[in-house]
Design a protein around this motif. Sequence first.
Motif, PDB file in Angstrom:
ATOM      1  N   THR A 276       0.851  -1.422  -0.008  1.00  0.00           N
ATOM      2  CA  THR A 276      -0.080  -0.064   0.286  1.00  0.00           C
ATOM      3  C   THR A 276       0.933   1.234  -0.062  1.00  0.00           C
ATOM      4  O   THR A 276       0.439   2.275  -0.541  1.00  0.00           O
ATOM      5  N   GLU A 277       2.008   1.324   0.498  1.00  0.00           N
ATOM      6  CA  GLU A 277       2.815   2.456   0.709  1.00  0.00           C
ATOM      7  C   GLU A 277       3.876   2.637  -0.640  1.00  0.00           C
ATOM      8  O   GLU A 277       4.442   1.726  -0.649  1.00  0.00           O
ATOM      9  N   GLU A 278       3.723   3.578  -1.192  1.00  0.00           N
ATOM     10  CA  GLU A 278       4.264   4.057  -2.523  1.00  0.00           C
ATOM     11  C   GLU A 278       5.914   3.959  -2.141  1.00  0.00           C
ATOM     12  O   GLU A 278       6.782   3.338  -3.050  1.00  0.00           O
ATOM     13  N   LYS A 279       6.626   4.062  -1.198  1.00  0.00           N
ATOM     14  CA  LYS A 279       7.857   4.280  -0.609  1.00  0.00           C
ATOM     15  C   LYS A 279       8.179   2.862  -0.430  1.00  0.00           C
ATOM     16  O   LYS A 279       9.474   2.238  -1.037  1.00  0.00           O
ATOM     17  N   LEU A 280       7.426   1.823   0.004  1.00  0.00           N
ATOM     18  CA  LEU A 280       7.696   0.517   0.035  1.00  0.00           C
ATOM     19  C   LEU A 280       7.749  -0.173  -0.983  1.00  0.00           C
ATOM     20  O   LEU A 280       8.725  -1.284  -1.674  1.00  0.00           O
ATOM     21  N   VAL A 281       6.925   0.127  -2.133  1.00  0.00           N
ATOM     22  CA  VAL A 281       6.844  -0.184  -3.387  1.00  0.00           C
ATOM     23  C   VAL A 281       8.178  -0.065  -4.243  1.00  0.00           C
ATOM     24  O   VAL A 281       8.834  -0.871  -4.894  1.00  0.00           O
ATOM     25  N   LYS A 282       8.706   1.288  -4.169  1.00  0.00           N
ATOM     26  CA  LYS A 282       9.812   1.583  -4.600  1.00  0.00           C
ATOM     27  C   LYS A 282      11.082   0.729  -4.087  1.00  0.00           C
ATOM     28  O   LYS A 282      11.982   0.295  -4.890  1.00  0.00           O
ATOM     29  N   THR A 283      10.979   0.466  -2.904  1.00  0.00           N
ATOM     30  CA  THR A 283      12.112  -0.097  -2.275  1.00  0.00           C
ATOM     31  C   THR A 283      12.089  -1.702  -2.656  1.00  0.00           C
ATOM     32  O   THR A 283      13.133  -2.242  -2.768  1.00  0.00           O
ATOM     33  N   PHE A 284      10.741  -2.246  -2.820  1.00  0.00           N
ATOM     34  CA  PHE A 284      10.414  -3.685  -3.114  1.00  0.00           C
ATOM     35  C   PHE A 284      11.137  -3.728  -4.605  1.00  0.00           C
ATOM     36  O   PHE A 284      11.878  -4.816  -5.107  1.00  0.00           O
ATOM     37  N   LYS A 285      10.879  -2.907  -5.506  1.00  0.00           N
ATOM     38  CA  LYS A 285      11.424  -3.030  -6.955  1.00  0.00           C
ATOM     39  C   LYS A 285      12.956  -2.623  -7.164  1.00  0.00           C
ATOM     40  O   LYS A 285      13.464  -3.170  -7.849  1.00  0.00           O
TER      41      LYS A 285
END
Length: 206
Positions: free
Chosen positions: A179-188
Amino acid sequence: VYHQQSLGILLEIDNLENLSIVYGNLALLEHHIGDNTLALDHAQRGVELAVETDNRRAQAYTLTSQGHALFGLERQEDAFNAYHQAASLWRELGKFSLLLEPLAGMGRVNMARSEFNQAISTVEEILTLFAEHTLGGTKEPILVFLTCYQTLLANQDNRARDILRTAFKFIEQTAANITEEKLVKTFKENISAHRYIILEHKKPAT
């Protein structure tokens, strides 16, 4: 943070069976952030506890984490042995979905040592298992995709592109649940295997 908190709680209640799994999970996290020495320490402790409590499932999980840490330390023979032990345990337990990750680890070591025939043989076994089993319960599913892709690509096998598409789809579907955009960026972007798959997927097919 979550696994460190879990470790503290389990230490307090002396829950050795679950503690071995937490050590394995901590080792995996430390492997991802590049601290493979600490990861190896935690993985080894997890293996010891799993053996002490005669928990073969926990032993297989922690041996796989140990293999990842050893591979990160460029101790390829030791990594292969850890992966092989984990794979043997999953075979004995009949958990073929969970067998995929240590098999991928073995294939990755084969590739690093330029043992291409062994790597291809391992990937063929993984693909056969894929036809009948899911990746459910696998801690590092992307490692399975990555090993298959790189091995098939090196062998100029047309199936490599299909594996790449499947891996990319898996990353996108997993990211969609964050749900968190920052975590999506980190994940990718911060996990090297994810970043590699995304970059490879952007390349035009040849």
